[in-house]
Design a protein around this motif. Structure first.
Motif, PDB file in Angstrom:
ATOM      1  N   SER A 112      17.548 -49.241 -87.125  1.00  0.00           N
ATOM      2  CA  SER A 112      18.865 -50.153 -86.607  1.00  0.00           C
ATOM      3  C   SER A 112      19.217 -51.164 -87.649  1.00  0.00           C
ATOM      4  N   GLU A 113      18.243 -51.908 -88.343  1.00  0.00           N
ATOM      5  CA  GLU A 113      18.559 -52.785 -89.361  1.00  0.00           C
ATOM      6  C   GLU A 113      19.404 -52.276 -90.577  1.00  0.00           C
ATOM      7  N   LEU A 114      18.922 -50.918 -91.132  1.00  0.00           N
ATOM      8  CA  LEU A 114      19.723 -50.423 -91.922  1.00  0.00           C
ATOM      9  C   LEU A 114      21.157 -50.035 -91.461  1.00  0.00           C
ATOM     10  N   GLN A 115      21.138 -49.575 -90.320  1.00  0.00           N
ATOM     11  CA  GLN A 115      22.529 -49.169 -89.757  1.00  0.00           C
ATOM     12  C   GLN A 115      23.331 -50.545 -89.828  1.00  0.00           C
ATOM     13  N   ARG A 116      22.748 -51.456 -89.157  1.00  0.00           N
ATOM     14  CA  ARG A 116      23.460 -52.543 -89.004  1.00  0.00           C
ATOM     15  C   ARG A 116      24.227 -53.157 -90.489  1.00  0.00           C
ATOM     16  N   GLU A 117      23.047 -53.125 -91.579  1.00  0.00           N
ATOM     17  CA  GLU A 117      23.725 -53.596 -92.838  1.00  0.00           C
ATOM     18  C   GLU A 117      24.686 -52.706 -93.270  1.00  0.00           C
ATOM     19  N   THR A 177      22.917 -47.518 -81.434  1.00  0.00           N
ATOM     20  CA  THR A 177      24.385 -47.480 -81.159  1.00  0.00           C
ATOM     21  C   THR A 177      25.065 -48.569 -80.503  1.00  0.00           C
ATOM     22  N   ALA A 178      24.872 -48.812 -79.302  1.00  0.00           N
ATOM     23  CA  ALA A 178      25.643 -49.976 -78.782  1.00  0.00           C
ATOM     24  C   ALA A 178      25.084 -51.255 -79.217  1.00  0.00           C
ATOM     25  N   GLY A 179      23.707 -51.436 -79.631  1.00  0.00           N
ATOM     26  CA  GLY A 179      22.890 -52.489 -80.170  1.00  0.00           C
ATOM     27  C   GLY A 179      23.505 -52.757 -81.566  1.00  0.00           C
ATOM     28  N   VAL A 180      23.797 -51.644 -82.476  1.00  0.00           N
ATOM     29  CA  VAL A 180      24.130 -52.158 -83.750  1.00  0.00           C
ATOM     30  C   VAL A 180      25.441 -52.518 -83.711  1.00  0.00           C
ATOM     31  N   VAL A 181      26.375 -52.041 -82.998  1.00  0.00           N
ATOM     32  CA  VAL A 181      27.762 -52.469 -82.956  1.00  0.00           C
ATOM     33  C   VAL A 181      28.156 -53.914 -82.395  1.00  0.00           C
TER      34      VAL A 181
END
Length: 456
Positions: free
Chosen positions: A360-365, A392-396
């Protein structure tokens, strides 16, 4: 392995490679079938044994543990895989019991020597004495919770069951959990795409309900269509088609736009973007950090007459070097892959809850970097082949907080609905976002999550 029939040898060797070397069955099995020169019937059997065993592994392990009166962790892994293939044949196929037992004993003999054959024979004969329903009842009785029972009966880790329940509940569909778990254990139908502007859906094919460029054949080898079209027709999940089209058709395309596929491997969506760009006078670039997967991207683009530069960088560095540049960016982010368990059944056993925060951290970055690389008015499609809310929702949500008023969300649900011949029934999310979530049990696609963000 001279003792077992060729189809079973291929299935066994593939499953062993999955467990020993983290191989991907969908990549290894076709090669193994071709190398073994299997007939059409034997290839079908090898495919069923491989995917069926991997999909139902959790359930079969529970059965084996009961029948053997010992934990599967105490059974030699090579012998255990032979047992799993045997149990799959006994409980989920029409293979005669004597053939299933004999062939599995032969697999175990070669793997573990004559000393294991008595054990394998005894376990499988005990399994064969009772019906699949009897065994499912016994397995269910071992569960310590409702979620564990679902996990055992539907062969999903408990943490995945819970993640799916939460994702469905975000749409008010928690009562569909068993339907989703069932769909994950079914063989997916082959879906194909005619690249827009470069190929047409064959007149004798059945169009997909949601993608305007997808279709399915009633029968036949899909590779014949691929070869005849020089790659302009290819196999691609309808959800993947929609993910690419959501980006290209979210807002009208202006000639001369620059597009970027940030995490491009293996290249199916890149080819779709390239075909769309060719039709609208846009330019496409692709990036893939893995050299091997970058090679797959190049191969996927062979059927598209557009020059697509391909870089092999960390996506975060790639976007940092090109601020305020692109009009559209696809971020098909690395994820748990929980949305593609029909096609990659082993993925359910390879990930753990501890993997999610790092991903999730990689996705956010990656997503935040993509936003920084957008020109004003540009759109990014954030896509994961996972319905897990943290991915999904958390990253966005985190990226939207980070960028504040500089970023607005478009409704991916409205975009996909406008694309479709049939109403996909994409319900609003509990967080009020415009995210679109596709589901295997509802849409016959991978569980693809699609969000569209526009830089103001």
């Amino acid at each position: 392995m001279s003792g077992a029939a060729p189809a079973r040898r291929v299935a066994y060797d593939t499953i062993r490679a999955v467990h020993e070397s983290d191989a991907y069955a969908n990549l290894l099995l076709p090669t193994s079938i071709a190398r073994a020169g299997l007939s059409t019937a034997d290839a079908a059997l090898a495919t069923e044994l491989t995917y069926g065993t991997l999909r139902r592994q959790g359930t079969y392990d529970a059965v084996i543990s009961l029948a053997a009166d010992r934990a599967v962790a105490d059974i030699d892994p090579a012998v255990l895989d032979a047992l799993r293939i045997g149990v799959h044949q006994l409980l989920s196929t029409r293979v005669a019991s004597h053939a299933a037992v004999h062939e599995s004993v032969e697999l175990a003999r070669t793997a573990g020597g004559r000393g294991v054959t008595g054990f394998v024979n005894a376990v499988l004969r005990r399994v064969s004495r009772d019906t699949p329903g009897d065994w499912m009842t016994r397995v269910a009785e071992t569960a310590r919770s409702d979620d564990e029972q679902l996990g055992l009966l539907f062969s999903h880790p408990v943490w995945v069951v819970r993640a799916f329940r939460r994702a469905l509940a975000a749409e008010g569909r928690a009562d569909e959990l068993e339907a989703l778990l069932t769909a994950d254990n079914a063989s997916p139908r082959v879906t194909m795409v005619a690249l827009p502007g470069l190929a047409e859906v064959p007149e004798d094919a059945r169009r997909t309900p949601y993608s305007p460029v997808g279709f399915r054949r009633a029968a036949g080898d899909p590779e014949e269509d691929v070869r005849a079209s020089d790659g302009r027709i290819r196999v691609q999940d309808e959800g993947s088609q929609l993910a690419a089209l959501a980006l290209t058709r979210a807002i009208p395309v202006r000639e001369g736009e620059r597009w970027l596929d940030l995490c491009a491997g293996p290249g199916g969506k890149t080819a779709m973007l390239a075909a769309e760009a060719l039709a609208h006078g846009a330019q496409v670039e692709a990036n893939e950090i893995s050299p091997a997967r970058a090679g797959l991207v190049r191969r996927a683009l062979e059927g598209v007459p557009l020059d697509v530069p391909i870089s092999e960088e960390d996506g975060r560095a790639r976007t940092a070097a090109t601020p305020d540049t692109y009009d559209r960016i696809l971020v098909d982010a690395p994820c748990t892959g929980l949305g593609a368990l029909r096609r990659r059944p082993e993925a359910r056993w390879r990930k753990a809850p501890a993997d999610v925060p790092e991903l999730s951290e990689l996705q956010r970055e990656l997503l935040s970097g993509a936003v920084s690389a957008l020109a004003p008015g540009g759109v990014v499609a954030y896509v994961t082949c996972s319905p897990h809310l943290a991915e999904t929702a958390g990253v966005v949500s985190e990226v939207r907080r980070e960028w504040g008023a500089a970023l607005e969300e478009l409704s991916a649900r409205e975009v996909l609905t406008a694309l479709s011949d049939a109403d996909p029934g994409l319900l609003p999310q509990a967080d009020g976002s415009g995210r679109a979530q596709l589901w295997p049990h509802r849409h016959n696609t991978d569980a693809m999550s699609i969000s569209l963000l526009r830089r103001v």
